[in-house]
Motif scaffolding. Structure first.
Motif, mmCIF file in Angstrom:
data_model
loop_
_atom_site.group_PDB
_atom_site.id
_atom_site.type_symbol
_atom_site.label_atom_id
_atom_site.label_comp_id
_atom_site.label_asym_id
_atom_site.label_seq_id
_atom_site.Cartn_x
_atom_site.Cartn_y
_atom_site.Cartn_z
ATOM 1 N N GLU A 225 24.131 -11.076 -34.453
ATOM 2 C CA GLU A 225 25.466 -12.467 -34.575
ATOM 3 C C GLU A 225 26.972 -12.061 -34.397
ATOM 4 N N HIS A 226 27.566 -10.976 -34.828
ATOM 5 C CA HIS A 226 28.545 -9.789 -34.890
ATOM 6 C C HIS A 226 28.487 -9.503 -33.826
ATOM 7 N N ALA A 227 27.593 -8.597 -33.081
ATOM 8 C CA ALA A 227 28.086 -8.705 -31.608
ATOM 9 C C ALA A 227 28.706 -9.541 -30.922
ATOM 10 N N LYS A 228 28.632 -10.630 -31.150
ATOM 11 C CA LYS A 228 28.238 -11.661 -30.094
ATOM 12 C C LYS A 228 30.108 -11.391 -29.964
ATOM 13 N N ILE A 229 31.275 -11.248 -30.740
ATOM 14 C CA ILE A 229 32.236 -10.798 -31.294
ATOM 15 C C ILE A 229 32.724 -10.498 -30.007
ATOM 16 N N GLY A 230 32.320 -9.084 -30.121
ATOM 17 C CA GLY A 230 32.449 -7.933 -28.910
ATOM 18 C C GLY A 230 32.055 -8.130 -27.872
ATOM 19 N N ASN A 231 31.060 -9.110 -27.049
ATOM 20 C CA ASN A 231 31.192 -9.206 -26.014
ATOM 21 C C ASN A 231 29.392 -10.683 -26.063
ATOM 22 N N PRO A 232 30.158 -11.910 -26.027
ATOM 23 C CA PRO A 232 29.306 -13.267 -26.568
ATOM 24 C C PRO A 232 28.121 -13.534 -25.024
ATOM 25 N N GLN A 233 27.947 -13.046 -24.013
ATOM 26 C CA GLN A 233 27.723 -13.288 -23.279
ATOM 27 C C GLN A 233 26.772 -12.117 -23.441
ATOM 28 N N GLU A 234 26.346 -11.165 -23.559
ATOM 29 C CA GLU A 234 25.694 -10.118 -23.887
ATOM 30 C C GLU A 234 24.711 -10.834 -24.795
ATOM 31 N N GLY A 235 25.377 -11.659 -25.893
ATOM 32 C CA GLY A 235 23.982 -12.100 -26.616
ATOM 33 C C GLY A 235 23.597 -13.414 -26.323
ATOM 34 N N GLU A 236 23.928 -14.018 -25.382
ATOM 35 C CA GLU A 236 23.492 -15.132 -24.776
ATOM 36 C C GLU A 236 21.684 -14.481 -24.665
ATOM 37 N N ASP A 237 21.392 -13.972 -24.240
ATOM 38 C CA ASP A 237 19.787 -13.088 -24.282
ATOM 39 C C ASP A 237 19.479 -12.356 -25.077
ATOM 40 N N LYS A 238 19.332 -13.206 -26.403
ATOM 41 C CA LYS A 238 18.809 -12.516 -27.176
ATOM 42 C C LYS A 238 17.851 -11.514 -27.112
ATOM 43 N N ALA A 239 16.558 -11.779 -26.084
ATOM 44 C CA ALA A 239 15.543 -10.612 -26.182
ATOM 45 C C ALA A 239 16.155 -9.099 -25.456
ATOM 46 N N PHE A 240 16.989 -9.736 -24.370
ATOM 47 C CA PHE A 240 18.120 -8.491 -24.176
ATOM 48 C C PHE A 240 18.679 -7.810 -25.367
ATOM 49 N N SER A 241 19.560 -8.667 -25.753
ATOM 50 C CA SER A 241 20.570 -8.138 -27.296
ATOM 51 C C SER A 241 19.130 -7.084 -28.078
ATOM 52 N N GLY A 242 18.671 -7.525 -28.642
ATOM 53 C CA GLY A 242 17.353 -7.607 -30.130
ATOM 54 C C GLY A 242 17.165 -5.791 -29.275
ATOM 55 N N ALA A 243 16.651 -5.885 -27.935
ATOM 56 C CA ALA A 243 16.245 -4.465 -27.560
ATOM 57 C C ALA A 243 16.892 -3.950 -27.049
ATOM 58 N N LEU A 244 18.470 -3.891 -26.930
ATOM 59 C CA LEU A 244 19.555 -2.927 -26.953
ATOM 60 C C LEU A 244 20.120 -2.370 -28.141
ATOM 61 N N PHE A 245 19.840 -3.060 -29.087
ATOM 62 C CA PHE A 245 20.212 -3.199 -30.511
ATOM 63 C C PHE A 245 19.231 -1.998 -30.668
ATOM 64 N N GLU A 246 18.349 -2.302 -30.728
ATOM 65 C CA GLU A 246 16.892 -1.223 -31.690
ATOM 66 C C GLU A 246 17.449 0.308 -30.181
ATOM 67 N N ALA A 247 17.620 0.576 -29.391
ATOM 68 C CA ALA A 247 18.238 1.422 -28.460
ATOM 69 C C ALA A 247 19.546 1.952 -29.688
ATOM 70 N N MET A 248 19.876 1.221 -29.081
ATOM 71 C CA MET A 248 21.010 1.923 -29.532
ATOM 72 C C MET A 248 21.297 2.146 -31.427
ATOM 73 N N LYS A 249 20.580 1.178 -32.143
ATOM 74 C CA LYS A 249 19.798 2.316 -33.722
ATOM 75 C C LYS A 249 19.800 3.384 -33.596
ATOM 76 N N GLY A 250 18.841 3.804 -32.690
ATOM 77 C CA GLY A 250 18.283 4.673 -32.566
ATOM 78 C C GLY A 250 19.265 6.108 -32.385
ATOM 79 N N ARG A 251 20.474 5.917 -31.462
ATOM 80 C CA ARG A 251 21.719 6.570 -31.162
ATOM 81 C C ARG A 251 22.537 6.869 -32.716
#
Length: 307
Positions: A225-251
């Motif tokens: 939800e906080h990440a939508k501050i930076g890119n609201p469109q990215e957060g519209e696809d919850k499955a994608f944003s969730g998968a992307l977050f897990e990948a980013m968190k690992g890095r």
């Protein structure tokens, strides 16, 4: 100043906004985006931003050109690129890819150079021991894996998230020594360090607190939800944003947290320096590599944080 628009990709920053950590430090932050690390550094040099988020390569090139920029906070503690195979693949280590095809998004992408360096280190030669096959990214890369056109893929963090989301479970076989080629982080000028060290202490404290908050799986929904501050469109696809977050968190999460969030390993800077010299991106060794980064605020950033 960020090198590209994004929310999930810079999630500690937006969590620090959303959870009020910057406010608690008495800081007002305004994010803006440009096109690439070079433009970020130009904006810093022109005094149009106080902090930017470029990669280590462009930062060292800027220092070679006489700009006294300093890598402040190591945000992407592990490489943003990787060599991946399907999870059910028999390949466990890169040298098992001899005679195989490795998919790439574009022929000249940064991830290609990264994976070529891995295979060069194993004395494997392109065109003889392996082949790069340009298959595109997203759906095109998924199809290439599904058809068996490729045996592995040179992946950026976002690419890996998309492939997993589209039904291709992946396993990374990047050697640990290459994960040490850390990615983008927060950079400022030497002048700003001297001018306002307290602001930089507060900035890093907020990021470290946000990183700890985001590391708790129970907070994932709030992070997105906080990440939508930076890119609201990215957060519209919850499955994608969730998968992307897990990948980013690992890095973003360091392999070793004993030194705390934001810490710079001097030996990893030496790796980057040597790689840039070998590639020709740096024409001559920098006489003051240790001045390209600082750990002077790390203790302040991590004080009182349970790792």
């Amino acid at each position: 100043m960020f090198p590209s628009p994004g929310g999930v990709g810079y999630y500690p920053f937006y969590v620090a906004i959303g959870e009020g950590y910057f406010d608690k430090e008495g800081l007002r932050v305004r994010p803006e985006s440009v096109n690439g690390s070079g433009q970020v550094l130009q904006m810093l040099a022109a005094g149009q931003a106080q902090i930017g988020h470029p990669g280590p390569g462009p930062l060292l090139a800027a220092r070679a050109a006489g700009l006294d920029m300093v890598f402040l906070y190591n945000n992407f503690a592990k490489s943003q690129f990787g060599l991946v195979v399907k999870d059910d693949s028999a390949f466990k280590i890169p040298d098992q890819l001899k005679g195989k095809k490795i998919g790439v998004g574009t022929a000249d992408g940064a991830e290609v150079a990264f994976v070529r360096a891995i295979l060069d280190d194993l004395k494997m030669k392109e065109g003889t021991d392996y082949e790069f096959l340009t298959v595109g990214d997203g759906g095109m890369a998924t199809a290439a894996f599904m058809r068996g056109d490729i045996d592995a893929y040179a992946s950026g963090t976002r690419d890996a998230a998309i492939l997993r989301l589209r039904g291709v479970p992946l396993r990374e076989i990047t050697p640990d020594k290459f994960l040490a080629y850390f990615g983008n982080g927060y950079v400022t000028t030497r002048d700003f360090i001297k001018k306002d060290p307290e602001a930089l202490k507060g900035f890093g404290r907020a990021l470290a607190k946000a990183s700890v908050f985001a590391a708790d799986p129970a907070n994932k929904a709030k992070v997105l939800e906080h990440a939508k501050i930076g890119n609201p469109q990215e957060g519209e696809d919850k499955a994608f944003s969730g998968a992307l977050f897990e990948a980013m968190k690992g890095r973003v999460t360091p392999a070793d947290l004993s030194n705390g969030w934001g810490y710079h390993h001097p030996e990893q800077w030496k790796l980057w320096h040597a790689a840039l010299l070998a590639s020709g991106a740096l024409k001559a060794p920098l006489p003051d590599l240790e001045n390209a980064y600082t750990n002077q605020f790390v203790k302040d950033w991590n004080a009182g944080i349970a790792q």
